[in-house]
Scaffold this motif. Structure first.
Motif, mmCIF file in Angstrom:
data_model
loop_
_atom_site.group_PDB
_atom_site.id
_atom_site.type_symbol
_atom_site.label_atom_id
_atom_site.label_comp_id
_atom_site.label_asym_id
_atom_site.label_seq_id
_atom_site.Cartn_x
_atom_site.Cartn_y
_atom_site.Cartn_z
ATOM 1 N N ASP A 57 0.850 -1.185 0.000
ATOM 2 C CA ASP A 57 0.000 0.000 0.000
ATOM 3 C C ASP A 57 0.886 1.236 0.000
ATOM 4 O O ASP A 57 1.746 1.386 0.880
ATOM 5 N N CYS A 59 0.227 4.039 0.939
ATOM 6 C CA CYS A 59 -0.006 4.852 2.137
ATOM 7 C C CYS A 59 0.808 4.372 3.341
ATOM 8 O O CYS A 59 0.778 5.008 4.395
ATOM 9 N N THR A 98 -6.140 7.328 -1.415
ATOM 10 C CA THR A 98 -5.107 6.906 -2.356
ATOM 11 C C THR A 98 -4.520 8.066 -3.140
ATOM 12 O O THR A 98 -3.297 8.184 -3.264
ATOM 13 N N GLY A 102 -1.927 9.098 -0.358
ATOM 14 C CA GLY A 102 -0.920 8.228 -0.954
ATOM 15 C C GLY A 102 0.157 9.017 -1.668
ATOM 16 O O GLY A 102 1.352 8.690 -1.590
#
Length: 352
Positions: A57, A59, A98, A102
Motif C-alpha cells: 500500500d 499509504c 489513495t 498516498g
C-alpha cells in the motif's frame, strides 16, 4: 535508469513496466493489487532478471521509505491511483486516501531519499501521472494547456488536482525534482473491464444493451496507451524538474461516435450471428451528476521540449485494441476484475 513504478499492475502502469523491462531498465513494481490491479498485465516480464514486484500500500510510509532506500531508483513514476469517476461519486473517501494521502506519502519518502540516500540527487526525478480532468470542462472550442486553470468537477478530478498541487508544492518548497504529466483518455490492451472500450465490447458480444449517458454528445480526446508511455519515458529523459507536460491523442470524439466506431470494428471482425450492426444495441440512459462536456489536450509543449510524437491514430489504435480483446476474451472472466460494485452491461459508457 532504475525505475520504481507505483501502480505497475494497472493499465497504464503495466504498459510502462513492460516497455521499460523490455529495454533492460531495472524496474521495481509496487502495487497494492486492489480490484484494478492484475498481475496478468505483467506476466510476460515477471521472470525477467531486471524486474521485481512488491505487493504493498503506497499509504504505508515506513514501507515505502524502506523500499525506495533499498532499490535506489533514479526515477519514481507514480501511477497508483483510484481512477473511475462513477466510483468516486459513490465512494469519495477511497479516492482521497489513495490519490491525496498516498501521493503525500510517496512525496515525503522521495524527498527523504533525495536528501539522504540518492546516489545522484540532481539526476533523480519524481514523475506524477495525472489527468486532463483536473482542468474541468471545455465548451465547443479551445484545448487544455499546461497553464490552464484547475477546475475539477468530480471527486476523482478533485483528488487528482490535489495530488498535482502537492507535487508542485514539494518542488517549490522543498526542492524535490518533480514533474507532473496530464493525459487525455487512454485506451489499449489490458484495460480494466469497467472502462469504456472493454465495456462496449463485452456488452456487444453478449447481445446486451450498451448504455450511454445522456445523448452521448460528451467529447473526449483519446490517446493510445503506448504513445502515452513513450511520453512518460521522454519526460523522465528530457523533462525539467518543476515542469508540467500534457499528452493528448489529437483524437477528439464524442462518446456516441466512439461507441459506433467500436461497433463498426466488431461488425467487421466478429459479425453478429443474427446479422445487423452491434450499434443497434446502443441504449441511452439519464446523464450522471457533474458530467464534463468536453476534454481536449494541447500537447505542443511535450512535442516541442521533449521531442514526443504519437505513432497511433485513433483508427489504427482502436483496430489493434478491439482485436486484442477479441483474441483475449478471458480478460473479462475473473470475478476479481469486476470490483466490489459488480460489473455488467448496466455499467454506463461515459468516457471515464
Amino acid at each position: 535508469m532504475r525505475a520504481l513504478v507505483t501502480g505497475g499492475a494497472g493499465f497504464i502502469g503495466s504498459a510502462l513496466v513492460r516497455r521499460l523491462v523490455s529495454e533492460s531498465v531495472e524496474v521495481f513494481n509496487i502495487d497494492k493489487l486492489t480490484y484494478a490491479g492484475d498481475l496478468r498485465t505483467v506476466a510476460d516480464v515477471a521472470a525477467a532478471p531486471n524486474y521485481q514486484f512488491l505487493q504493498a500500500d503506497i499509504c504505508d510510509g515506513a514501507l515505502m521509505s524502506s523500499a525506495i532506500r533499498d532499490f535506489r531508483p533514479t526515477a519514481i513514476i507514480h501511477l497508483a491511483a483510484e481512477s473511475h469517476v462513477d466510483r468516486s461519486i459513490d465512494a469519495p473517501a477511497d479516492f482521497l486516501r489513495t490519490n491525496v494521502m498516498g501521493v503525500w506519502t510517496m512525496l515525503d519518502a522521495a524527498l527523504a531519499y533525495v536528501k539522504h540516500d540518492a546516489p545522484d540527487p540532481d539526476a533523480f526525478r519524481f514523475v506524477l501521472i495525472s489527468t486532463d480532468e483536473v482542468y474541468g470542462s471545455l465548451g465547443a472550442d479551445g484545448r487544455f494547456s499546461e497553464t490552464s486553470a484547475y477546475a475539477p468537477n468530480s471527486p476523482y478530478a478533485a483528488s487528482k488536482a490535489s495530488a498535482d498541487h502537492l507535487a508542485r508544492a514539494w518542488h517549490k518548497t522543498y526542492g524535490l525534482p518533480a514533474i507532473i504529466t496530464n493525459c487525455s483518455n487512454n485506451y489499449g490492451p489490458f484495460q480494466h473491464p469497467e472502462k469504456l472500450i472493454p465495456t462496449v465490447i463485452r456488452a456487444a458480444l453478449a447481445e446486451q444493451p450498451i448504455p450511454i449517458y445522456g445523448t452521448g454528445a460528451n467529447v473526449r480526446d483519446w490517446i493510445f496507451v503506448d504513445d502515452h508511455v513513450q511520453g512518460l519515458i521522454d519526460a523522465i529523459a528530457r523533462g525539467h524538474a518543476g515542469e508540467k507536460y500534457n499528452f493528448g491523442g489529437d483524437a477528439e470524439t464524442s462518446n456516441l461516435e466512439m461507441v459506433r466506431m467500436i461497433c463498426a470494428h466488431l461488425d467487421a471482425l466478429a459479425p453478429r450471428r443474427g446479422g445487423g450492426s452491434y450499434a443497434e444495441l446502443i441504449a441511452f440512459v439519464p446523464d450522471r451528476p457533474g458530467h464534463d462536456f468536453r476534454y481536449a489536450v494541447d500537447s505542443a509543449k511535450a512535442e516541442r521540449e521533449l521531442g514526443w510524437t504519437r505513432r497511433e491514430t485513433l483508427q489504427t489504435g482502436l483496430s489493434n485494441t478491439v482485436r486484442w480483446y477479441l483474441d483475449n476474451g478471458d480478460w473479462f472472466l475473473p470475478e476479481k476484475n469486476f470490483g466490489r460494485q459488480g460489473l455488467s452491461s448496466s455499467m454506463v459508457v461515459q468516457g471515464r
